[in-house]
Design a protein around this motif. Structure first.
Motif, PDB file in Angstrom:
ATOM      1  N   GLY A  61       0.822  -1.192   0.000  1.00  0.00           N
ATOM      2  CA  GLY A  61       0.000   0.000   0.000  1.00  0.00           C
ATOM      3  C   GLY A  61       0.861   1.249   0.000  1.00  0.00           C
ATOM      4  N   PRO A  62       0.225   2.421  -0.163  1.00  0.00           N
ATOM      5  CA  PRO A  62       0.983   3.668  -0.234  1.00  0.00           C
ATOM      6  C   PRO A  62       1.869   3.902   0.980  1.00  0.00           C
ATOM      7  N   ARG A  63       3.143   4.170   0.722  1.00  0.00           N
ATOM      8  CA  ARG A  63       4.133   4.498   1.742  1.00  0.00           C
ATOM      9  C   ARG A  63       4.384   3.371   2.747  1.00  0.00           C
ATOM     10  N   GLN A  64       3.928   2.181   2.440  1.00  0.00           N
ATOM     11  CA  GLN A  64       4.096   1.042   3.351  1.00  0.00           C
ATOM     12  C   GLN A  64       5.018  -0.005   2.730  1.00  0.00           C
ATOM     13  N   VAL A  65       5.966  -0.489   3.515  1.00  0.00           N
ATOM     14  CA  VAL A  65       6.862  -1.558   3.082  1.00  0.00           C
ATOM     15  C   VAL A  65       6.901  -2.616   4.166  1.00  0.00           C
ATOM     16  N   VAL A  66       6.685  -3.863   3.780  1.00  0.00           N
ATOM     17  CA  VAL A  66       6.772  -4.991   4.698  1.00  0.00           C
ATOM     18  C   VAL A  66       8.011  -5.796   4.348  1.00  0.00           C
ATOM     19  N   VAL A  67       8.785  -6.154   5.352  1.00  0.00           N
ATOM     20  CA  VAL A  67      10.021  -6.901   5.139  1.00  0.00           C
ATOM     21  C   VAL A  67       9.909  -8.255   5.832  1.00  0.00           C
ATOM     22  N   ASP A  68      10.052  -9.313   5.043  1.00  0.00           N
ATOM     23  CA  ASP A  68      10.130 -10.675   5.598  1.00  0.00           C
ATOM     24  C   ASP A  68      11.589 -10.948   5.927  1.00  0.00           C
ATOM     25  N   THR A  69      11.905 -11.055   7.202  1.00  0.00           N
ATOM     26  CA  THR A  69      13.292 -11.155   7.640  1.00  0.00           C
ATOM     27  C   THR A  69      13.779 -12.599   7.605  1.00  0.00           C
ATOM     28  N   PRO A  70      15.107 -12.816   7.564  1.00  0.00           N
ATOM     29  CA  PRO A  70      15.654 -14.178   7.466  1.00  0.00           C
ATOM     30  C   PRO A  70      15.257 -15.095   8.614  1.00  0.00           C
TER      31      PRO A  70
END
Length: 476
Positions: free
Chosen positions: A121-130
């Protein structure tokens, strides 16, 4: 385990040289910035492209130059020490460890989140970590996509089972294959064919079209093909691969002319595709897997509110590391200016606008002979509607070139816009020409009138005397 959401002014996805440069600019401007990286900090250039490929190619060029000098030629008559060359290449990649790059991020106070970052979504970043966790990042001002490209592969049955080389394997292999088939005629294909042939592999280059380096002046591809053949490689035009099968340690390659080849390895160097397939573009209304179209500040044009930027190869403007780094600097400056409510397009020196992508893109091909070019080819200039004159010169007739090595073979071309009497393109082919490219870039990017170039006197006796000879030929 999910970490608590974090908010920054700028979120950069991709910690290659483009993302590093962009983040450095925004952080230096006082914006809190975080960088997300799924692999190694430093990116493709540091570990699988620019640095390892040039580390492989430099001994090839040095030996070729030495062999052209009486008094030295006999000392370098033998083969390259492949183990030493590969070891030096490994050192330039820091053995594929990014500790030094991470230390640089720390030194300039940039945060790093490791893992696969995707838009949500706008201005949103999700990071799947190791470790299986998730980190959610929110950007107050901008998200910058700097994820680059990945190698494109043809749709051939069973290709995955063959375990083909791409540019990554070609620049990181730890042993020299006895034989290598290279499919493609672009920069990666000719550079890697040059390197592995010199390291002892028996190389066959298969080109679907009728020339190498088709986007450059025709004589560039012709001279590179001649150089490859003289080095012992086979170069075949007008042929395509129709099938590949790995049988034991060999790859059997079927061709559309009914022929067949076998080799230890096969390298496909047939193009690049954007690294956007799993970036979450669908969550902001864009198609996954596509190029991101941007304006001259690298702001993505298809997104409302102007919060999304894309710099480097992923925007398809100029797929070269130096151009990507340039875009990163421009984009970072533009993000910072807009965050502060400052002008962008009329900033001092045009500092926030990536204008060099339009007509002054320099490139070097590190083959033997080298190719260096900037701007438009003669055909491109004519197609763009310029009224041009093409000026060619045999570089063997330049004193500095003949001193550089016996039997020097090279060619130079400048493409002159006759209406403005400026250069719109320059190409050099020959040993040692890579260091001439920036002078040509200044002339083209600066639109320096030929009447002024006449007073830029080249040092004697250097290869740069080619400038004088080109200008003399133009004046008649």
């Amino acid at each position: 385990m999910n970490d608590a959401p974090r908010t920054y002014d700028v979120v950069v996805i991709g910690a290659g040289p483009v993302g590093e440069n962009l983040a450095d600019r925004t952080r230096a401007a006082g914006l809190s910035t975080v960088v997300v990286e799924r692999e190694l900090v430093g990116g493709e250039c540091s570990y699988w492209a620019c640095m390892p490929s040039k580390a492989l190619l430099r001994p090839v060029a040095a030996r070729a130059e030495a062999r052209r000098l009486p008094g030295l030629a006999a000392s370098v008559a033998g083969p390259l020490d492949s183990a030493e060359v590969l070891a030096r290449r490994n050192a330039f990649t820091a053995n594929w460890k990014d500790d030094g790059q991470v230390a640089w991020l720390d030194s300039v106070h940039l945060d790093l989140v490791r893992g696969r970052g995707r838009l949500d979504g706008p201005r949103q970043v999700v990071v799947d970590t190791p470790d299986g966790g998730t980190v959610r990042l929110t950007a107050r001002h901008a998200v910058a996509v700097c994820t680059g490209t990945t190698a494109a592969l043809p749709d051939l049955a069973g290709l995955a089972d063959v375990r083909p080389w791409t540019s990554r394997e070609a620049t990181s292999a730890q042993q020299v294959p006895e034989s290598l088939v290279v499919v493609g005629g672009g920069v990666v294909a000719v550079e890697m064919a040059t390197a592995w042939q010199a390291l002892g592999a028996r190389v066959t280059v298969l080109v679907r079209g009728g020339a190498l380096l088709e986007r450059m002046e025709p004589f560039a591809g012709e001279m590179v093909a001649d150089g490859l053949r003289e080095a012992g490689a086979e170069v075949r035009f007008g042929v395509s691969v129709t099938s590949v099968v790995r049988e034991g340690r060999q790859v059997r390659v079927g061709l559309d002319d009914g022929g067949e080849l076998t080799a230890d390895e096969i390298l496909f160097a047939v193009g690049r595709k954007p690294h956007t397939g799993d970036l979450g573009l669908d969550t902001i209304g864009l198609a996954p897997g596509g190029w991101l179209t941007v304006d001259d500040t690298c702001q993505v044009t298809d997104i409302a509110d102007g919060w999304l930027y894309a710099a480097g190869d992923v925007n398809h403007r100029a797929l070269l590391t130096h151009q990507g780094k340039y875009q990163g600097r421009m984009a970072g400056a533009a993000i910072a200016a807009r965050a502060k409510g400052e002008p962008v397009d009329d900033a001092p020196w045009g500092a926030h606008v990536a204008t060099a992508d339009h007509g002054a893109v320099p490139q070097v091909v590190f083959t033997d002979p080298e190719v260096g070019a900037v701007g438009l080819s003669a055909q491109e200039a004519e197609s763009a509607g310029h009224r041009v004159r093409v000026v060619d010169y045999d570089m063997a007739n330049v004193s500095g070139a003949s001193l550089f090595g016996d039997d020097y073979r090279g060619r130079a071309r400048m493409v002159v816009d006759l209406d403005r009497e400026i250069l719109v393109g320059v190409t050099f082919v020959g040993p040692g020409v890579s260091e001439l490219v920036h002078s040509a870039t200044v002339a083209v990017a600066g639109e320096v009138p030929i009447s002024r170039l006449w007073h830029a006197v080249p040092s004697y006796p250097t290869i740069s005397e080619i400038w004088l000879r080109l200008l003399e030929t133009y004046r008649g």
